[in-house]
Design a protein around this motif. Structure first.
Motif, short mmCIF file in Angstrom:
data_model
loop_
_atom_site.label_atom_id
_atom_site.label_comp_id
_atom_site.label_asym_id
_atom_site.label_seq_id
_atom_site.Cartn_x
_atom_site.Cartn_y
_atom_site.Cartn_z
N GLY A 1 0.82 -1.19 0.00
CA GLY A 1 0.00 0.00 0.00
C GLY A 1 0.86 1.24 0.00
N LYS A 2 0.27 2.38 -0.35
CA LYS A 2 1.00 3.65 -0.35
C LYS A 2 0.81 4.34 1.00
N SER A 3 1.88 4.93 1.49
CA SER A 3 1.84 5.67 2.74
C SER A 3 1.97 7.15 2.45
N TYR A 4 1.26 7.97 3.25
CA TYR A 4 1.32 9.42 3.09
C TYR A 4 1.47 10.07 4.45
N SER A 5 2.23 11.18 4.50
CA SER A 5 2.38 11.97 5.72
C SER A 5 1.96 13.41 5.45
N PHE A 6 1.57 14.10 6.51
CA PHE A 6 1.12 15.48 6.38
C PHE A 6 2.27 16.46 6.20
N ILE A 7 2.09 17.46 5.37
CA ILE A 7 2.92 18.65 5.32
C ILE A 7 2.00 19.82 5.68
N LYS A 8 2.37 20.56 6.75
CA LYS A 8 1.49 21.61 7.24
C LYS A 8 2.22 22.95 7.34
N ASP A 9 1.42 23.99 7.49
CA ASP A 9 1.94 25.32 7.76
C ASP A 9 2.39 25.35 9.22
N PRO A 10 3.67 25.60 9.52
CA PRO A 10 4.13 25.55 10.91
C PRO A 10 3.55 26.65 11.79
N LEU A 11 3.06 27.73 11.20
CA LEU A 11 2.52 28.84 11.98
C LEU A 11 1.06 28.65 12.35
N THR A 12 0.31 27.98 11.47
CA THR A 12 -1.12 27.82 11.70
C THR A 12 -1.54 26.39 11.99
#
Length: 416
Positions: free
Chosen positions: A333-344
């Motif tokens: 299966g494919k795995s995914y991780s979050f990329i987020k705005d560090p300020l919000t």
């Protein structure tokens, strides 16, 4: 503007910006793994318990020494991949990040009721680009430039800290700790080292019996044993000041590491949960608010902030079981991780990878990616992933996760 347009514009902006000199993590923070009968911390020591990459070489140790290392070790724009090697014997690197070391962790029984998890390291020889086994050390933190490491001897907590020349394998300086040390991390500026102190081995276990298991099972004690931290100024000869900061009631390993600005420390982990955000402290040991760009980060995701500080690497978003025809064996299966705005803390996008280890540049990361199906024994490998792309570039061979010791090898990354 829809999500796709937002991501595309963000990536276009990142592509034209020059990466700052700020470092990323050298390694992992010690990854938390659930085994069949116990949850505990394993290497990567790898210091968060983590190893933190720094932006300059550790001072004094290699001054005046010719740099005769292979170009592949030092160049920051190339990829050195060995998808046929697991664990690797030759340099693995991409962009700014290189695999500086790796370790395995095994359970060592002290008697019938007590045991500890102990690490064995393979360190990169910067002159040859090969990994060499070195059984002298229980904990290793590697500095960027891949020339120097801070090391602890086999018995934890250790009474002294060594500064090791990776090319010669010799300790250039011993620093008496005055307290028992079991975790190490460099500042991003490279002139300071934080040593986490403990009253006993932080990776200890006890054997418990129950009605279903007459032989008993080894379980983490999670005893409260952290006593504080020693802040060492390497530029001034290594002398340091100890600050008392006991761990929380949950106990277990809870190493300190520096924040991006080097003005604060955070306590990485400790206790049963991998989801709790770290606590932050000033350099005198007083608990304080998180820096504005780190308050949404998790202690158990080593990559943390991108080089330019505009993106935050966070935890696993999902694992997708692929559609298969009836009667066919499940593929990975494919795995995914979050990329987020560090300020919000708002999600910007997702990127491939089950565990984000180190930033290669502002758009690419090194990650562990699952290779086995979701109904199979867990297997993974090191890969290069890119924001905005679903493609991965294998960097190492497949790593198995056996149910018996030793644990699979863990990666220690540093900036080169």
């Amino acid at each position: 503007m829809n999500v796709e347009e937002l991501v595309r514009d963000s990536l276009r902006e990142l592509a034209v910006e020059e990466a700052s000199a700020g470092p990323g993590f050298a390694d992992r923070v010690l990854a938390v793994r659930r085994r069949r009968r116990t949850r505990r911390l394993v290497a990567v020591a790898v210091a968060t318990a983590a190893v933190v990459a720094v932006s300059v070489a550790v001072p004094l140790l290699n001054e005046g020494r010719d740099d005769a290392r292979p170009a592949g070790v030092t160049q920051q724009d190339g990829i050195s991949a060995h998808p046929d090697q697991s664990p690797p014997s030759d340099l693995i690197a991409a962009g700014r990040s290189a695999l500086a070391a790796y370790c395995t962790t095994a359970l060592v029984a002290k008697n019938k009721k007590e045991a500890t998890y102990e690490r064995t390291y393979w360190l990169l020889d910067p002159d040859t680009g090969k990994y060499k086994k070195d059984t002298r050390w229980s904990f290793v933190a590697v500095a960027p430039g891949l020339k120097t490491a801070a090391v602890l001897e086999r018995t934890l907590p250790a009474a002294r800290i060594g500064l090791l020349d990776l090319a010669t394998g010799e300790v250039e300086r011993w620093i008496p700790a005055g307290r028992g040390v079991a975790g190490l991390a460099f500042s991003n500026g490279g002139t300071e080292l934080v040593a986490t102190t403990y009253s006993e081995h932080p990776d200890s276990l006890e054997k418990f019996k129950n009605a279903e298991d007459s032989e008993g099972a080894w379980m983490s004690t999670h005893r409260v044993s952290r006593t504080g931290f020693l802040l060492l100024d390497l530029a001034e000869g290594g002398g340091g000041i100890w600050h008392r900061v006991p761990s929380s009631s949950a106990g277990g390993r809870a190493d300190f590491a520096f924040t991006r600005d080097d003005r604060h420390l955070f306590a990485a982990g400790g206790g049963l949960s991998t989801l709790v955000r770290p606590k932050f402290y000033d350099l005198s040991g007083k608990e304080t608010a998180a820096p504005v760009n780190e308050k949404y980060l998790r202690w158990d995701v080593p990559a943390r902030l991108s080089p330019n500080g505009k993106l935050a690497a966070l935890g696993l978003a999902e694992e997708v079981e692929p559609a298969i025809a009836p009667g066919h064996r499940t593929t990975a299966g494919k795995s995914y991780s979050f990329i987020k705005d560090p300020l919000t803390g708002k999600e910007i996008t997702k990127v491939r990878g089950a565990e984000l280890l180190a930033w290669v540049d502002n758009q690419r990361l090194i990650a562990w990616e699952r290779t086995s199906g979701l109904d199979e024994a867990y297997e993974d490998r090191l890969v290069l992933v890119t924001i905005g792309s679903d493609k991965v570039v294998p960097l190492s061979g497949v790593r198995e996760h056996p149910e018996t010791d030793p644990e699979p090898w863990e990666a220690v990354f540093a900036e080169r």
